[in-house]
Scaffold this active site. Structure first.
Site, short mmCIF file in Angstrom:
data_model
loop_
_atom_site.label_atom_id
_atom_site.label_comp_id
_atom_site.label_asym_id
_atom_site.label_seq_id
_atom_site.Cartn_x
_atom_site.Cartn_y
_atom_site.Cartn_z
N GLU A 146 40.97 -1.48 34.69
CA GLU A 146 40.81 -1.65 33.24
C GLU A 146 41.35 -3.00 32.79
O GLU A 146 40.81 -3.62 31.86
CB GLU A 146 41.50 -0.52 32.50
CG GLU A 146 40.75 0.79 32.52
CD GLU A 146 41.14 1.69 31.35
OE1 GLU A 146 40.51 1.59 30.27
OE2 GLU A 146 42.09 2.47 31.53
N SER A 175 43.06 4.13 51.53
CA SER A 175 44.39 3.94 50.95
C SER A 175 44.93 2.55 51.24
O SER A 175 44.51 1.87 52.17
CB SER A 175 45.36 4.99 51.47
OG SER A 175 45.46 4.90 52.89
#
Length: 223
Positions: A146, A175
């Site tokens: 974002e 990961s």
């Protein structure tokens, strides 16, 4: 009615100020609406007349803006100054410094590249961004995405627009472990008048894809 000392007008006063500040005429924009403003408007590199100015004033300038009741000065500033800011001139070091006490700074996010269609940033995998068992937290990854898409939309938005996040969704494929630094690469895939859609891919330091995230930003007019 304006009263000034003999031989003093706005033009020669601007000239004195430019000399003291070592500013060239081409670096000056002047805005006015009266006959007494003409010498100032002609001295400036760019002279702008208000929409409510007399025709004799408008004939002496480079550009004309809206009236004083239509926020003509604000419009002139947006068109003559703000619209000229290029993405390549985005001061990333200043943005990073100003955000050091915000969420971005608290997570260690740093912008590293910005253009009209791509924004990049990095984020460390440490005690601030990892899960208890030592791998990158998915929520921190979404915050990184974002942050990247937000800057991208702000670069694309017009001076009279603001950017707010509308939706974020992501898929975590692998990961990143504590001690690593991940890199987010955001590219715009839709630029609409009221919304922007960004794809943000997050990689480890060895370029392994960690997450692919879709961010939708809403573009609103300032009130």
């Amino acid at each position: 009615l304006e009263v000034v000392p003999q031989f003093i007008d706005k033009g020669n006063t601007l000239g004195v100020l430019m000399t003291k500040l070592s500013v060239l005429p081409e670096e000056v924009i002047a805005i006015g609406d009266g006959v007494c403003d003409v010498t100032m408007l002609q001295l400036a590199g760019v002279g702008i007349a208000m929409g409510n100015a007399e025709d004799s004033v408008k004939a002496c300038v480079d550009k004309t803006t809206l009236t004083n009741e239509e926020e003509g000065v604000a419009i002139a500033v947006e068109r003559a100054i703000l619209a000229e800011i290029r993405p390549a001139e985005v001061p990333l070091d200043q943005l990073n410094m100003r955000a050091r006490h915000a969420l971005m700074g608290n997570l260690g996010i740093q912008y590293t590249y910005a253009s009209e269609d791509r924004v990049e940033a990095t984020m460390p995998v440490d005690e601030r961004t990892r899960q208890p068992f030592g791998i990158l937290h998915g929520g921190a990854t979404l915050a990184l995405a974002e942050t990247v898409a937000g800057l991208g939309s702000m670069i694309l938005a017009k001076p009279d627009e603001i950017v707010v996040g509308m939706q974020v969704s992501g898929n975590h494929m692998s990961s990143a472990h504590e001690g690593d630094t991940v890199r987010a690469v955001g590219t715009i895939i839709h630029k609409g008048r009221s919304s922007h859609v960004w794809n943000v891919d997050v990689f480890t330091s060895t370029d392994k894809l960690v997450s692919s995230i879709r961010v939708v930003n809403s573009i609103l007019k300032k009130k």
